[in-house]
Design a protein around this motif. Structure first.
Motif, PDB file in Angstrom:
ATOM      1  N   ALA A  36     -15.808 -18.946  -1.172  1.00  0.00           N
ATOM      2  CA  ALA A  36     -16.784 -19.886  -0.653  1.00  0.00           C
ATOM      3  C   ALA A  36     -18.100 -19.095  -0.546  1.00  0.00           C
ATOM      4  CB  ALA A  36     -16.541 -20.066   0.788  1.00  0.00           C
ATOM      5  N   GLN A  37     -19.122 -19.560  -0.591  1.00  0.00           N
ATOM      6  CA  GLN A  37     -20.653 -18.863  -0.661  1.00  0.00           C
ATOM      7  C   GLN A  37     -20.584 -17.927   0.509  1.00  0.00           C
ATOM      8  OE1 GLN A  37     -23.957 -21.342  -1.281  1.00  0.00           O
ATOM      9  NE2 GLN A  37     -24.942 -20.524   0.587  1.00  0.00           N
ATOM     10  N   PRO A  38     -20.960 -16.627   0.089  1.00  0.00           N
ATOM     11  CA  PRO A  38     -20.789 -15.525   1.263  1.00  0.00           C
ATOM     12  C   PRO A  38     -22.029 -15.619   2.110  1.00  0.00           C
ATOM     13  CG  PRO A  38     -21.791 -14.531  -0.707  1.00  0.00           C
ATOM     14  CD  PRO A  38     -21.212 -16.145  -1.181  1.00  0.00           C
ATOM     15  N   SER A  39     -23.359 -16.076   1.742  1.00  0.00           N
ATOM     16  CA  SER A  39     -24.307 -15.976   2.664  1.00  0.00           C
ATOM     17  C   SER A  39     -25.269 -17.170   2.173  1.00  0.00           C
ATOM     18  CB  SER A  39     -24.935 -14.575   2.656  1.00  0.00           C
ATOM     19  OG  SER A  39     -25.024 -14.152   1.198  1.00  0.00           O
ATOM     20  N   ASP A 693     -22.136 -17.910  -9.499  1.00  0.00           N
ATOM     21  CA  ASP A 693     -22.292 -17.880  -8.063  1.00  0.00           C
ATOM     22  C   ASP A 693     -22.674 -16.478  -7.665  1.00  0.00           C
ATOM     23  OD1 ASP A 693     -20.009 -16.516  -8.461  1.00  0.00           O
ATOM     24  OD2 ASP A 693     -18.808 -18.061  -7.674  1.00  0.00           O
ATOM     25  N   ASN A 694     -22.792 -15.695  -8.457  1.00  0.00           N
ATOM     26  CA  ASN A 694     -23.420 -14.232  -8.014  1.00  0.00           C
ATOM     27  C   ASN A 694     -22.249 -13.426  -7.377  1.00  0.00           C
ATOM     28  OD1 ASN A 694     -25.732 -14.319  -9.355  1.00  0.00           O
ATOM     29  ND2 ASN A 694     -26.758 -15.145  -7.601  1.00  0.00           N
ATOM     30  N   LEU A 695     -21.017 -13.877  -7.423  1.00  0.00           N
ATOM     31  CA  LEU A 695     -20.074 -13.239  -6.548  1.00  0.00           C
ATOM     32  C   LEU A 695     -19.157 -12.104  -7.317  1.00  0.00           C
ATOM     33  CD1 LEU A 695     -18.179 -16.257  -4.909  1.00  0.00           C
ATOM     34  CD2 LEU A 695     -19.670 -14.616  -3.658  1.00  0.00           C
ATOM     35  N   PHE A 696     -19.540 -12.310  -8.653  1.00  0.00           N
ATOM     36  CA  PHE A 696     -18.845 -11.166  -9.448  1.00  0.00           C
ATOM     37  C   PHE A 696     -19.522 -10.749 -10.605  1.00  0.00           C
ATOM     38  CE2 PHE A 696     -16.382 -10.638 -13.363  1.00  0.00           C
ATOM     39  CZ  PHE A 696     -15.393  -9.313 -12.870  1.00  0.00           C
ATOM     40  N   TYR A 697     -19.579  -9.544 -10.906  1.00  0.00           N
ATOM     41  CA  TYR A 697     -20.192  -9.175 -12.135  1.00  0.00           C
ATOM     42  C   TYR A 697     -19.352  -7.974 -12.833  1.00  0.00           C
ATOM     43  CZ  TYR A 697     -22.080  -4.187 -11.306  1.00  0.00           C
ATOM     44  OH  TYR A 697     -21.957  -3.064 -10.825  1.00  0.00           O
ATOM     45  N   ILE A 698     -19.563  -7.755 -14.259  1.00  0.00           N
ATOM     46  CA  ILE A 698     -18.805  -6.742 -14.813  1.00  0.00           C
ATOM     47  C   ILE A 698     -19.776  -6.401 -16.048  1.00  0.00           C
ATOM     48  CG2 ILE A 698     -17.468  -7.923 -16.186  1.00  0.00           C
ATOM     49  CD1 ILE A 698     -15.532  -5.944 -16.579  1.00  0.00           C
ATOM     50  N   GLU A 699     -19.897  -4.868 -16.101  1.00  0.00           N
ATOM     51  CA  GLU A 699     -20.842  -4.419 -17.450  1.00  0.00           C
ATOM     52  C   GLU A 699     -20.255  -3.465 -17.943  1.00  0.00           C
ATOM     53  OE1 GLU A 699     -24.681  -3.368 -15.975  1.00  0.00           O
ATOM     54  OE2 GLU A 699     -23.945  -2.028 -14.555  1.00  0.00           O
ATOM     55  N   ILE A 732     -17.369  -7.248  -7.019  1.00  0.00           N
ATOM     56  CA  ILE A 732     -16.532  -8.641  -6.713  1.00  0.00           C
ATOM     57  C   ILE A 732     -16.816  -8.797  -5.023  1.00  0.00           C
ATOM     58  CG2 ILE A 732     -14.141  -8.146  -6.263  1.00  0.00           C
ATOM     59  CD1 ILE A 732     -13.525 -10.683  -7.297  1.00  0.00           C
ATOM     60  N   THR A 733     -17.324  -9.946  -4.786  1.00  0.00           N
ATOM     61  CA  THR A 733     -17.514 -10.482  -3.441  1.00  0.00           C
ATOM     62  C   THR A 733     -16.340 -11.348  -2.803  1.00  0.00           C
ATOM     63  OG1 THR A 733     -19.779 -10.030  -3.351  1.00  0.00           O
ATOM     64  CG2 THR A 733     -18.816 -11.361  -1.497  1.00  0.00           C
ATOM     65  N   LEU A 734     -15.728 -10.881  -1.531  1.00  0.00           N
ATOM     66  CA  LEU A 734     -14.410 -11.570  -1.286  1.00  0.00           C
ATOM     67  C   LEU A 734     -14.692 -12.067   0.052  1.00  0.00           C
ATOM     68  CD1 LEU A 734     -11.876  -8.860  -2.628  1.00  0.00           C
ATOM     69  CD2 LEU A 734     -12.246 -10.877  -3.875  1.00  0.00           C
ATOM     70  N   MET A 735     -14.235 -13.247   0.596  1.00  0.00           N
ATOM     71  CA  MET A 735     -14.256 -13.908   1.629  1.00  0.00           C
ATOM     72  C   MET A 735     -15.439 -13.469   2.631  1.00  0.00           C
ATOM     73  SD  MET A 735     -10.086 -13.040   2.817  1.00  0.00           S
ATOM     74  CE  MET A 735     -10.353 -11.238   2.830  1.00  0.00           C
ATOM     75  N   GLU A 736     -16.588 -13.739   1.926  1.00  0.00           N
ATOM     76  CA  GLU A 736     -17.822 -13.573   2.417  1.00  0.00           C
ATOM     77  C   GLU A 736     -18.338 -12.230   3.018  1.00  0.00           C
ATOM     78  OE1 GLU A 736     -18.311 -16.515   5.543  1.00  0.00           O
ATOM     79  OE2 GLU A 736     -17.530 -18.022   4.385  1.00  0.00           O
ATOM     80  N   GLN A 737     -17.438 -11.298   3.512  1.00  0.00           N
ATOM     81  CA  GLN A 737     -17.764 -10.136   4.049  1.00  0.00           C
ATOM     82  C   GLN A 737     -17.411  -8.769   3.400  1.00  0.00           C
ATOM     83  OE1 GLN A 737     -15.929 -11.390   7.684  1.00  0.00           O
ATOM     84  NE2 GLN A 737     -17.697 -10.901   8.766  1.00  0.00           N
ATOM     85  N   PHE A 738     -16.597  -9.048   2.399  1.00  0.00           N
ATOM     86  CA  PHE A 738     -15.941  -7.725   1.723  1.00  0.00           C
ATOM     87  C   PHE A 738     -16.562  -7.661   0.197  1.00  0.00           C
ATOM     88  CE2 PHE A 738     -12.671  -8.599   4.893  1.00  0.00           C
ATOM     89  CZ  PHE A 738     -12.499  -7.268   5.279  1.00  0.00           C
ATOM     90  N   GLN A 739     -17.209  -6.304  -0.218  1.00  0.00           N
ATOM     91  CA  GLN A 739     -17.459  -6.240  -1.499  1.00  0.00           C
ATOM     92  C   GLN A 739     -16.659  -5.040  -2.004  1.00  0.00           C
ATOM     93  OE1 GLN A 739     -21.347  -4.888  -2.577  1.00  0.00           O
ATOM     94  NE2 GLN A 739     -21.485  -6.728  -3.550  1.00  0.00           N
ATOM     95  N   SER A 776     -13.953   3.750  -6.843  1.00  0.00           N
ATOM     96  CA  SER A 776     -13.825   2.363  -6.244  1.00  0.00           C
ATOM     97  C   SER A 776     -14.510   2.580  -4.807  1.00  0.00           C
ATOM     98  CB  SER A 776     -12.336   2.296  -6.185  1.00  0.00           C
ATOM     99  OG  SER A 776     -11.722   3.110  -5.051  1.00  0.00           O
ATOM    100  N   SER A 777     -15.126   1.529  -4.227  1.00  0.00           N
ATOM    101  CA  SER A 777     -15.553   1.327  -3.052  1.00  0.00           C
ATOM    102  C   SER A 777     -15.510   0.019  -2.682  1.00  0.00           C
ATOM    103  CB  SER A 777     -17.314   1.985  -2.969  1.00  0.00           C
ATOM    104  OG  SER A 777     -17.935   0.958  -3.870  1.00  0.00           O
ATOM    105  N   ILE A 778     -15.266   0.043  -1.346  1.00  0.00           N
ATOM    106  CA  ILE A 778     -15.293  -1.139  -0.512  1.00  0.00           C
ATOM    107  C   ILE A 778     -16.169  -1.218   0.758  1.00  0.00           C
ATOM    108  CG2 ILE A 778     -13.222  -0.567   0.769  1.00  0.00           C
ATOM    109  CD1 ILE A 778     -12.101  -3.529   0.665  1.00  0.00           C
TER     110      ILE A 778
END
Length: 782
Positions: A36-39, A693-699, A732-739, A776-778
């Motif tokens: 779902a859209q996080p914001s 949807d701007n929720l995920f990127y990889i480069e 990646i952004t998960l469940m609107e609040q976690f990145q 890694s970071s969350i």
């Protein structure tokens, strides 16, 4: 370009192709996230003052990577905007820039209708190094909040290495000292929210920005020439760090973020928190962070001392006096301890840093007076270092002296300053900024040396910095004015009065160098920039500037003490009679921006008159461990030229190719020798996938750095080899609040050392960079 440069590009081509292929395969086979859209979302329409739809308008949130281009009907949409305050900006050639404060509080859609008035764009002259494309600007002149938060930097110097034309000298795990187009140390003015920062350690053990944690940074801007004259005095180049803005009214009493991260190999851990909120006319922002690191291994398995501990807390409080005026008070404390410095004779036991800033701001949309700011600040650094754990702390029968030594130095750097500025707009065609600023930095340091085995003193209270104070008071005027329908001119003039004095000096210094420790200067600075808006896609700018930097305390008053302006452990003598450096620079900027690609090119040439360099002397050395020749700071001449180029190409809407290149040439014309610390040619190629949807990127990014054979032999500099490294980063952004952010740096575990890195004084080898690092970071938003 040299043959080695061409060979390095050829040798890296195969790796680049394989690496890009790997990223493409990952993009193809990776399932797209469907959350779902996080914001929030911003939608709207852009029209002219005649209500005609404007296609191709760059609409974006300032200091982020979030933006859109209006379509044929003038419509735009920016999605997946995290919670927070933003400045919505619309920019189009031939029209005034539009700005509006926006607050995103949750899953909401905000509609904004933008009307652009037909006037020549009045871009700020001091930021002409930035392209109209956010991505290109990020590579050539600035770093956005999103980039800063997604990258696993333990110190700000690591972030700055991502800016084309900027590098950093590694002396230890946190001591990464920025170098901008060959300008280093106090040639680079460093500012945090307007506060002038100076290092606390003698011989630049620390960098000014090592005392501001990346967690508290919203935006970094780099000015690569004498165009930051309104920021402060002595800016041959400049770096400005900005903390996050205070939340707007009615945003809620409490919001925040928790973050935790870890990097393998260097053993770097992070725990941090951010709290922010608003109640009526009052708003606040608080951040706290804890970091630590351990020894790391280079690509060939060599263990490098790199332990450190850092704790930091900062707060910013704001009170709205009216709808157009406010008072903002901010302060911070940082404690770093047990820092290893493999590139120095000593390690740091601690840094204690205190700073405070208070400002009054008035901002109006009408009338002659548009902006008024009054600011005062203090920034103090207390520092202690010793040789515990170094070879000199152990007995050695093959060394003179053979007995173990106890060496310690206690230093302090105390800065206070202020600024008054007013922006006037008599009419739509003129913008005038008038201002005055002042800073005063006091530096005091004493060294003690004794025998560890019996406690017998050898040197007691040896003067490193002799309670020296340098004060600079300046006034300036800046004018922005269009010249016809497509040209724009920005002119700045600045006048500084400088006073330098020391309360004392060693007897040797007074007898052999100078007994006159006081001096004054009056320095005139100026810059002129012309911008030509050829059409909606192309801008060409030409800049001329001259700026003056006064000699610092080490260059004026040191008595046979190590220098950071050489790659050897010799002793260096100060010179109170030094003339200030004057940098004269010309720049050419070419920018283009299309729907599918953006290009940015910047060429410069610089002559530095009275360049502060080093010359050998007949002075006797002070310590038996030092090399026999003592050097002294003297004036000379230096020439630089170089370029940076960047391009972003959209292969398909969600996949882009990013390319950057930078080249620098420098010559000490006084001795006809290359200048110290000239960064080799560098070429970066990156492939990035960003989900719609701007929720995920990889480069994936490949860094190719050429060898450097043009070295300052007189100052102990040695050539460096070609190297090619690769990084993979994702978020990646998960469940609107976690990145969640994960990745790997130096993927192929290459053994290399940055050409600018300090040499280990006991081995004579450059400090190597870490081998492969997984990170890694969350973070959790609430």
């Amino acid at each position: 370009m040299s043959l080695s440069l061409i060979n390095s590009l050829k040798s890296g081509l195969s790796l680049i192709i394989k690496f890009i292929t790997l990223i493409l395969l990952i993009i193809i086979i990776l399932p797209l996230p469907a959350y779902a859209q996080p914001s929030g979302t911003i939608t709207g329409n852009v029209v002219s003052s005649q209500n005609t739809p404007l296609p191709g308008v760059n609409v974006f949130l300032a200091n982020t990577n979030l933006g859109a281009v209006s379509d044929s009907e003038g419509d735009f949409k920016i999605t997946r905007i995290p919670y927070g305050s933003y400045i919505l900006t619309a920019r189009f050639i031939g029209y005034n820039t539009y700005e509006k404060e926006i607050f995103i509080s949750g899953n909401e859609t905000i509609k904004v209708n933008i009307v652009l008035t037909e006037q020549p764009v009045k871009l700020e002259g001091i930021v002409v190094t930035e392209s109209r494309s956010d991505e290109t600007a990020g590579m050539l002149g600035s770093l956005t909040n999103k980039f800063i938060q997604r990258n696993p930097a333990t110190v700000t110097g690591e972030l700055l290495r991502n800016v084309s034309g900027v590098d950093a000298v590694r002396r230890g795990p946190t001591g990464l000292d920025p170098v901008v187009r060959g300008m280093r140390e106090t040639e680079v003015g460093t500012y945090v929210d307007g506060t002038r920062y100076f290092p606390g350690g003698a011989a630049r053990m620390d960098s000014p920005l090592s005392h501001y944690d990346p967690m508290g940074i919203n935006h970094i801007q780099v000015i690569k020439g004498p165009y930051a004259l309104t920021w402060g005095a002595g800016n041959l180049t400049a770096i400005r760090v900005e903390s996050p803005p205070l939340p707007l009214s009615n945003s809620g009493l409490l919001h925040g973020k928790f973050i935790s991260g870890y990097q393998t190999n260097i053993g770097a851990g992070l725990i941090g928190a951010v709290l922010t909120g608003n109640a009526g006319n009052f708003s606040y922002y608080i951040t706290a962070s804890w970091r630590e690191g351990n020894n790391y291994t280079s690509g060939n398995g060599t263990e490098v001392p790199a332990g450190f501990h850092s704790r930091e807390i900062r707060a910013k409080l704001g009170f709205n006096l009216s709808s157009s005026s406010s008072i903002i008070v901010s302060g911070g404390y940082q404690k770093q301890n047990d820092l290893d410095y493999p590139g120095r004779l000593l390690d740091a036991r601690y840094f204690n840093v205190y700073n405070f800033n208070a400002r009054y701001k008035l901002s109006q949309n009408s009338g002659t007076l548009r902006n008024l700011e009054i600011m005062g600040y203090i920034n103090n650094v207390d520092h202690f270092m010793d040789n515990n754990g170094k070879p000199t702390a152990l007995p050695d029968s093959n060394r003179m002296p053979p007995f173990p030594l106890l060496i310690d130095i206690e230093t302090a750097a105390n800065v206070k300053g202020g600024k008054l500025s007013a922006e006037l707009q008599p009419d739509k065609m003129w913008k005038i900024e008038l201002g005055a600023d002042l800073y005063s930095v006091n530096r005091d340091a004493r060294r003690n040396i004794s025998r560890r085995d019996n406690g017998m003193p050898i040197l007691t209270g040896d003067i490193v910095w002799p309670d020296a104070t340098i004060t600079d008071a300046g006034v300036y005027t800046k004018v922005v004015h269009p010249l016809g329908s497509i040209f724009n001119a920005i002119g700045t003039i600045r006048l500084d009065y400088v006073s330098a004095n020391a309360n004392t000096a060693s007897d040797f210094f007074l007898q052999n160098v100078s007994a006159d420790l006081n001096s004054t200067e009056v320095n005139l600075n100026g810059a002129l920039i012309f911008e030509a808006y050829l059409n909606r896609n192309w801008i060409i700018s030409l800049g001329f500037g001259t700026a003056v930097r006064t000699a610092d305390a080490s260059e004026r008053y040191s008595d046979r003490f190590p220098s950071s302006k050489a790659q050897m452990s010799a002793e260096f003598m100060g010179n109170p009679a030094l003339n200030p450096e004057r940098s004269n620079q010309v720049d050419l900027w070419i920018e283009s921006n299309y729907e599918r690609f953006s290009l940015n090119f910047n060429f410069f040439a610089r002559r530095v008159n009275d360049y502060i360099t080093l010359n050998s002397t007949d002075f006797p050395k002070k310590l038996p461990l030092s090399p026999p020749t003592v050097f002294q700071y003297v004036n000379g001449e230096a020439d630089f030229w170089g370029f940076e180029a960047a391009g972003v190409f959209s292969i398909i809407p969600s996949v882009s190719l990013q390319l950057t290149a930078a080249y620098l040439w420098g010559e000490n014309t006084t001795i006809n020798e290359p200048l110290l610390g000239i960064t080799p040619f560098r070429f970066d190629a990156g492939l990035r996938y960003q989900s719609p949807d701007n929720l995920f990127y990889i480069e994936g990014v490949v860094h190719s750095v050429s060898s450097q054979d043009r070295v300052a032999v007189t100052l102990g500099e040695t050539p460096s080899d070609t190297y090619i490294t690769a990084d993979i980063k994702s978020s990646i952004t998960l469940m609107e609040q976690f990145q969640l952010s994960i990745g790997v740096l130096n993927l192929t575990d290459v053994n290399y050392a940055n050409h600018l890195n300090a040499k280990n004084p006991f081995t004579g080898e450059r400090v190597p960079e870490p081998g492969r690092v997984f990170y890694s970071s969350i973070s959790f938003l609430f």
